[in-house]
Write an enzyme that holds these catalytic residues in place. Structure first.
Site, short mmCIF file in Angstrom:
data_model
loop_
_atom_site.label_atom_id
_atom_site.label_comp_id
_atom_site.label_asym_id
_atom_site.label_seq_id
_atom_site.Cartn_x
_atom_site.Cartn_y
_atom_site.Cartn_z
N ASP A 7 1.34 -6.90 23.20
CA ASP A 7 -0.12 -7.07 23.08
C ASP A 7 -0.74 -5.74 22.63
O ASP A 7 -0.73 -4.76 23.37
CB ASP A 7 -0.69 -7.52 24.43
CG ASP A 7 -2.20 -7.75 24.35
OD1 ASP A 7 -2.81 -7.40 23.32
OD2 ASP A 7 -2.76 -8.30 25.32
N TYR A 21 -6.63 -10.28 14.60
CA TYR A 21 -7.52 -11.42 14.83
C TYR A 21 -7.89 -11.90 13.43
O TYR A 21 -8.54 -11.18 12.67
CB TYR A 21 -8.76 -10.97 15.60
CG TYR A 21 -9.69 -12.11 15.98
CD1 TYR A 21 -9.70 -12.63 17.26
CD2 TYR A 21 -10.55 -12.67 15.03
CE1 TYR A 21 -10.54 -13.68 17.61
CE2 TYR A 21 -11.39 -13.73 15.37
CZ TYR A 21 -11.38 -14.22 16.65
OH TYR A 21 -12.21 -15.26 16.99
N THR A 79 -7.16 -5.99 4.56
CA THR A 79 -7.65 -7.15 3.81
C THR A 79 -8.61 -6.80 2.67
O THR A 79 -9.32 -5.78 2.74
CB THR A 79 -8.38 -8.11 4.79
OG1 THR A 79 -9.00 -9.15 4.06
CG2 THR A 79 -9.46 -7.38 5.59
N ASP A 80 -8.70 -7.67 1.69
CA ASP A 80 -9.69 -7.57 0.60
C ASP A 80 -11.10 -7.80 1.13
O ASP A 80 -12.08 -7.44 0.47
CB ASP A 80 -9.39 -8.62 -0.49
CG ASP A 80 -9.40 -10.04 0.03
OD1 ASP A 80 -8.99 -10.27 1.19
OD2 ASP A 80 -9.82 -10.95 -0.71
N TYR A 88 -15.08 -10.12 10.53
CA TYR A 88 -13.64 -9.90 10.34
C TYR A 88 -13.40 -8.69 9.43
O TYR A 88 -12.66 -7.76 9.79
CB TYR A 88 -13.02 -11.17 9.75
CG TYR A 88 -11.63 -11.02 9.19
CD1 TYR A 88 -10.52 -10.89 10.04
CD2 TYR A 88 -11.41 -10.98 7.81
CE1 TYR A 88 -9.24 -10.75 9.51
CE2 TYR A 88 -10.13 -10.84 7.29
CZ TYR A 88 -9.06 -10.73 8.14
OH TYR A 88 -7.79 -10.58 7.61
N LYS A 104 -11.75 -5.09 10.45
CA LYS A 104 -10.52 -4.65 9.79
C LYS A 104 -10.73 -3.25 9.21
O LYS A 104 -9.83 -2.40 9.28
CB LYS A 104 -10.11 -5.63 8.68
CG LYS A 104 -9.62 -6.98 9.15
CD LYS A 104 -8.33 -6.96 9.95
CE LYS A 104 -7.10 -6.72 9.11
NZ LYS A 104 -5.85 -6.81 9.91
N1 LIG Z 1 -4.13 -14.93 5.96
C1 LIG Z 1 -4.74 -14.33 4.94
O1 LIG Z 1 -5.18 -14.98 3.98
C2 LIG Z 1 -4.89 -12.83 4.92
C3 LIG Z 1 -5.58 -12.24 3.86
C4 LIG Z 1 -5.70 -10.84 3.83
C5 LIG Z 1 -5.15 -10.07 4.84
N2 LIG Z 1 -4.51 -10.67 5.87
C6 LIG Z 1 -3.95 -9.82 6.93
O2 LIG Z 1 -2.54 -10.04 6.98
C7 LIG Z 1 -2.07 -9.86 8.32
C8 LIG Z 1 -1.25 -11.06 8.73
O3 LIG Z 1 -2.06 -12.21 8.65
P1 LIG Z 1 -1.50 -13.67 8.95
O4 LIG Z 1 -2.22 -14.59 8.05
O5 LIG Z 1 -0.02 -13.64 9.01
O6 LIG Z 1 -2.09 -13.87 10.41
P2 LIG Z 1 -1.68 -14.90 11.57
O7 LIG Z 1 -0.75 -15.94 11.08
O8 LIG Z 1 -2.96 -15.31 12.22
O9 LIG Z 1 -0.87 -13.96 12.54
C9 LIG Z 1 -1.50 -12.96 13.29
C10 LIG Z 1 -0.59 -12.62 14.44
O10 LIG Z 1 -1.25 -11.64 15.23
C11 LIG Z 1 -0.93 -11.89 16.58
N3 LIG Z 1 -1.90 -11.32 17.49
C12 LIG Z 1 -3.20 -11.65 17.66
N4 LIG Z 1 -3.74 -10.90 18.65
C13 LIG Z 1 -2.73 -10.07 19.08
C14 LIG Z 1 -2.65 -9.08 20.08
N5 LIG Z 1 -3.71 -8.76 20.85
N6 LIG Z 1 -1.48 -8.44 20.27
C15 LIG Z 1 -0.41 -8.74 19.51
N7 LIG Z 1 -0.40 -9.70 18.56
C16 LIG Z 1 -1.57 -10.34 18.35
C17 LIG Z 1 -0.93 -13.43 16.68
O11 LIG Z 1 -0.14 -13.81 17.79
P3 LIG Z 1 -0.58 -15.11 18.66
O12 LIG Z 1 -0.58 -16.25 17.68
O13 LIG Z 1 0.49 -15.18 19.69
O14 LIG Z 1 -1.93 -14.80 19.19
C18 LIG Z 1 -0.27 -13.81 15.36
O15 LIG Z 1 1.12 -13.91 15.50
C19 LIG Z 1 -3.32 -9.60 9.17
O16 LIG Z 1 -3.48 -8.22 9.32
C20 LIG Z 1 -4.46 -10.14 8.31
O17 LIG Z 1 -5.67 -9.48 8.59
C21 LIG Z 1 -4.37 -12.03 5.94
#
Ligand SMILES: NC(=O)c1ccc[n+]([C@@H]2O[C@H](COP(=O)([O-])OP(=O)(O)OC[C@H]3O[C@@H](n4cnc5c(N)ncnc54)[C@H](OP(=O)(O)O)[C@@H]3O)[C@@H](O)[C@H]2O)c1
Length: 299
Positions: A36, A59, A99-100, A123, A127
């Site tokens: 965590d 998040y 993120t963008d 968000y 970030k």
């Molecule tokens: N998805 C997009 O389109 C997108 C675009 C640009 C950038 N990003 C960035 O890419 C990265 C990965 O994104 P993703 O889409 O793979 O996200 P995701 O599927 O929502 O995964 C995020 C992970 O973070 C974990 N998490 C949340 N709170 C936590 C905490 N307090 N301690 C430890 N783990 C925690 C969650 O675990 P639990 O599920 O167990 O809570 C989940 O496994 C992030 O940094 C996001 O900002 C994503």
């Protein structure tokens, strides 16, 4: 090289762990239960002796963040800060995913790393605060901004559209006035492993090669999964969401290409890879094989 992956249960984290294993990189996956990031003591106990921490934990519920500001900030700003302080103390390199959405999307053309920050939603704001906390910690870090992710192990626009059209004949309504670079998490995981080896640090933009509107993207999915399914163009103001989104926050990836000597695959290759991995393109492939066999029989 030994890598600890935070957020290993998420969409990107899952593929990063898989990629490490494919490339024989020693890897410790940590999910939110054992690592965590909002609890510095638990985090310190969970992170093993390693060379790199890759932080995919975040998040990520963009609309919910508008009403849950403190929770988003605790994870995206404070959590990133705790990780960076731990890395600084132990001399571990950090690769942090951002993120963008730190940009307002009003620029014509791709954003470079030095462009001014102006997030439109909570968000994006939290970030960016996370990036600042990492900078202040003094740890050696790569802060990788990326966008519009899709992969097998999470929810995304690409997965939603592909699943919806296989289940229903209802027309899709998709926006034509927002542009992005849809990025397959398997390709991004490959990029991350290359970044670990490049010997650089600082901010870097990484996304699929090429840009498209969300409407173009939906049409590309339809063409591969269920050709002929109706897609109606609409403008973004037809959809009211709690969080505002940048209309054009595409990322210029020149620095990434210079650092690694590698260019990300085109977004269309990502769609093909995703459909092959999930089997969601199967219906169209089976149908076209059946059609070809029927035609052959007739000739
Ligand atoms: N998805 C997009 O389109 C997108 C675009 C640009 C950038 N990003 C960035 O890419 C990265 C990965 O994104 P993703 O889409 O793979 O996200 P995701 O599927 O929502 O995964 C995020 C992970 O973070 C974990 N998490 C949340 N709170 C936590 C905490 N307090 N301690 C430890 N783990 C925690 C969650 O675990 P639990 O599920 O167990 O809570 C989940 O496994 C992030 O940094 C996001 O900002 C994503």
């Amino acid at each position: 090289m030994h890598v600890a992956v935070l957020g290993a249960g998420g969409m990107l984290g899952h593929d990063v762990v898989d990629r490490c294993r494919e490339e024989s990189v020693e890897c410790t996956p940590l999910n939110s239960a054992d690592g965590d990031i909002t609890d510095p003591l638990k985090l310190a106990r969970a992170v093993p002796v390693c060379d790199w921490v890759i932080n995919c934990a975040s998040y990520t519920r963009v609309d919910d963040a508008e009403a849950n500001v403190e929770q988003a900030r605790r994870v995206n700003r404070d959590g990133a800060g705790h990780i960076a302080e731990l890395c600084a103390r132990r001399g571990i390199f950090l690769l942090h995913v951002s993120t963008d959405y730190v940009f307002d999307g009003r620029k014509q053309g791709g954003y470079v790393e030095s462009d001014p920050i102006n997030p439109l939603n909570v968000y994006g704001e939290t970030k960016f605060e996370g990036e600042q906390a990492i900078r202040e910690s003094g740890c050696r870090a790569i802060m990788m901004r990326t966008q519009a992710l899709f992969g097998t192990h999470g929810s995304s626009f690409v997965k939603t559209i592909a699943e919806r059209i296989t289940k229903s004949g209802d027309p899709l309504k998709v926006v034509t006035d927002h542009v992005t670079s849809p990025t397959y998490t398997v390709h991004l995981a490959q990029a991350i492993i290359r970044l670990l080896a490049c010997g650089k640090h600082g901010i870097v933009h990484v996304a699929a090669t090429g840009t498209c509107t969300w409407y173009d993207l939906a049409c590309a999915i339809v063409a591969r999964v269920k050709p002929g399914h109706p897609v109606e163009p609409v403008t973004a103001d037809a959809f009211q969401t709690p969080a505002r989104r940048p209309p054009n926050a595409t990322l210029d990836t020149t620095r990434f290409e210079r650092w690694t000597g590698w260019a990300m695959p085109a977004w269309q290759q990502g769609i093909d890879g995703f459909l092959a991995e999930t089997g969601l393109g199967k219906a169209a492939i089976t149908e076209s094989v059946n059609r070809a066999e029927t035609n052959q029989g007739g000739e």
